[in-house]
Design a protein around this motif. Sequence first.
Motif, PDB file in Angstrom:
ATOM      1  N   PRO A 228     -19.258 -35.592 -48.441  1.00 33.07           N
ATOM      2  CA  PRO A 228     -17.883 -35.443 -48.944  1.00 33.07           C
ATOM      3  C   PRO A 228     -17.377 -36.699 -49.660  1.00 33.07           C
ATOM      4  O   PRO A 228     -16.311 -36.674 -50.256  1.00 33.07           O
ATOM      5  N   ARG A 257     -12.181 -28.779 -43.416  1.00 28.80           N
ATOM      6  CA  ARG A 257     -11.536 -29.238 -42.183  1.00 28.80           C
ATOM      7  C   ARG A 257     -11.277 -30.735 -42.198  1.00 28.80           C
ATOM      8  O   ARG A 257     -10.474 -31.243 -41.435  1.00 28.80           O
ATOM      9  N   LEU A 259     -10.312 -34.609 -43.828  1.00 26.79           N
ATOM     10  CA  LEU A 259      -9.203 -35.131 -44.638  1.00 26.79           C
ATOM     11  C   LEU A 259      -9.581 -35.242 -46.114  1.00 26.79           C
ATOM     12  O   LEU A 259      -8.723 -35.309 -46.976  1.00 26.79           O
ATOM     13  N   PHE A 260     -10.889 -35.276 -46.394  1.00 24.11           N
ATOM     14  CA  PHE A 260     -11.344 -35.395 -47.788  1.00 24.11           C
ATOM     15  C   PHE A 260     -10.767 -34.274 -48.651  1.00 24.11           C
ATOM     16  O   PHE A 260     -10.468 -34.469 -49.811  1.00 24.11           O
ATOM     17  N   ARG A 263      -7.788 -34.518 -50.954  1.00 26.51           N
ATOM     18  CA  ARG A 263      -7.852 -35.272 -52.212  1.00 26.51           C
ATOM     19  C   ARG A 263      -7.867 -34.362 -53.433  1.00 26.51           C
ATOM     20  O   ARG A 263      -7.544 -34.808 -54.536  1.00 26.51           O
TER      21      ARG A 263
ATOM     22  N   LEU B  54     -11.151 -43.032 -46.514  1.00 23.96           N
ATOM     23  CA  LEU B  54     -11.720 -41.824 -45.917  1.00 23.96           C
ATOM     24  C   LEU B  54     -13.187 -42.017 -45.574  1.00 23.96           C
ATOM     25  O   LEU B  54     -13.647 -41.601 -44.515  1.00 23.96           O
ATOM     26  N   GLU B  58     -13.693 -41.411 -41.837  1.00 21.34           N
ATOM     27  CA  GLU B  58     -14.230 -40.077 -41.585  1.00 21.34           C
ATOM     28  C   GLU B  58     -15.755 -40.044 -41.547  1.00 21.34           C
ATOM     29  O   GLU B  58     -16.336 -39.131 -40.989  1.00 21.34           O
ATOM     30  N   LEU B  59     -16.398 -41.011 -42.207  1.00 18.78           N
ATOM     31  CA  LEU B  59     -17.863 -40.971 -42.254  1.00 18.78           C
ATOM     32  C   LEU B  59     -18.501 -42.140 -41.507  1.00 18.78           C
ATOM     33  O   LEU B  59     -19.274 -41.962 -40.581  1.00 18.78           O
TER      34      LEU B  59
END
Lengths: 302, 334
Positions: A228, A257, A259-260, A263, B54, B58-59
């Motif tokens: 992502p 699902r 937060l990416f 964008r 992010l 997130e990663l």
Amino acid sequence: MVRATILVVLLLAAIESPMVGAAPGPCRPVSHALGSSCVPPEPKRVAVLDTGELDIALALGVMPVAATTPYQVGQFPAYLTLDEHRVKSLGVVQEPDLERLMRLKPDLILGSRLRHGRLYPLLSAIAPTVLSETVGATWAGNLRLFAQALGRDAEAETLLSRIDRRCRRIRHQYEAKGRPTLSVVRSMQTHIRLYLPDSFIGDLLQRCGLQRPDSQSGNGFARRLRSPRQIDLLDGDIVLLSEYAPEKGSLVRRWQRSLFWSRLKGRVYEVDDGYWMLGIGPLAAERVLTDLEQIIHDYPGP
Amino acid sequence: MIIPALDRRFSWLLLALLLVVPATLLSGEVDYSAMELWRLMSGSEAAVTAIDRLVLTELRLPRLLAALLVGAALGCAGCLLQRLTANPLASPGLLGLNQGAALGLVCLLLSPWPFTPVNSFIAALSGASLAMALVFGVVRLATGALAAESLLLFGALLSTLFGALTTIALILDQHALDAIRFWLAGSLSLVEPDQIRPLAALVLTGLLLAGLLSRPLQLLETGSDTARGLGANPRLILLGVSAVILLLTAAAVAVSGPILFVGLVVPHLARLWIGEQSSRQLAGSVLLGALLLALADLFVFNLDSDDRLPPGVALAVLGVPWFIWLVRRRYLSR
């Protein structure tokens, strides 16, 4: 497995009759990707080896006797109206059941060199076989080739000009909305594809003069994404999202699902994978254009 | 008694663990400087665009945390099992845990339930737990007692059965194979942020219990009779330690798939490097497991930006020769 099948087919071919493949009576030559085949003047029992050929045959008013189904989907595309009693399944596109094909005694086989080139000697031993070079972006050329094999050239031209007419109407509507860019995204199980101009859908959009985002304007068939981190490449004013066999897992659901997903600035429209991606024929094209008309109509503009 | 030289090694280990955190967060395709990273971590994100944040939150961060937790859990579980069975070849996979987890995942894929990160976590966890319960049940049924050696034998035996069932399911259903290909190889590329919380809860609980059980386990190591003479209940200790091994391994394997090297080799590394004393070996296994897996993941992530190489494979490829060299050197120095 494949080798055993080949053996059995050869054996059966030898026992039943030495000339299964040849059309009885007069025939006309059709040149194709792997040479030239002599096809019956009016083929009655046509076998198709991929969804594109199935769509084309039906569009030309021919109900085949045999067809394959896409891998993982396991059934004929839902957008096509088939005579279930007549059309027998040959299994998945990648490994058509040749024994079954032979028992169905086709008088013409349609396929592509890309998918079934290696089976050509066996296929043409069963019936005259006409293969297009590839699938996807060449759908209009394939339509003309298979129409020639089916003896329905005029019908093919009618179909193509009808599509071009609808394209012009959509183009008109599209310009009025300020030419938004169209991103074509297909979610698979473990990756996401961005479709480029050298694909069925890419070619159709180009034919209609619809703009694509910069990330999807290069050469080639599709671009694969796994992380992502690259989510921005999905963006366009209009994001057309389809999912291949979503019940078997679809990567985009995981991205959605996260937060990416927030964008993305464009409007996301979910479209049917059956005719947007699997169809690759004139019937699919018409269904896509119907969707596009609605989507562009709904799009609020800049 | 504390030997200064060994303590220095402990501090090196802790320092390396502290360094691997910024190294992981700063490596790879997204480049932000240490200063920017600091600003990100401390909340003010003026200089960094949203995508960088992010990627970090997130990663990178979930993956690093998963590597540390999984490595610590497998290292600890391996150490406990080797001591419990007094068998240097024992690794948590031998109790049927890995194959049980794989079978759980395959069952989820064949079921109508969606294959989400949380569901797959639960499926692998229940598969591993059921497999281990079955191993214990079969041992009890077949031998009439619960001896540690029989646990390994029957665990290995049932593992082959679970493995066969998984294999046949994956051969018949290619899409299931596609879905868990990376997991089977031992990979962290499928870690999702929402798996970290349950993973951390289970692993930290397991580590705490392991610490508490270290002394009773030491009693058991002196022999069942001696332990009983000292007022301990060998059966209870065996069950307690086994439950902790299950908790740690199942939680780790549910997220990352089987990473055999950590469970098998890390306890030996800890013994060679940190010390033979049981509490030192246990703590060493936890820290070394976490460090090695985080390093391996950092390594493969930098080698292939498409993130296809599993760290489990890298650990085995690099770690096995290293371990052989280490043992050889020790042997020569004797």
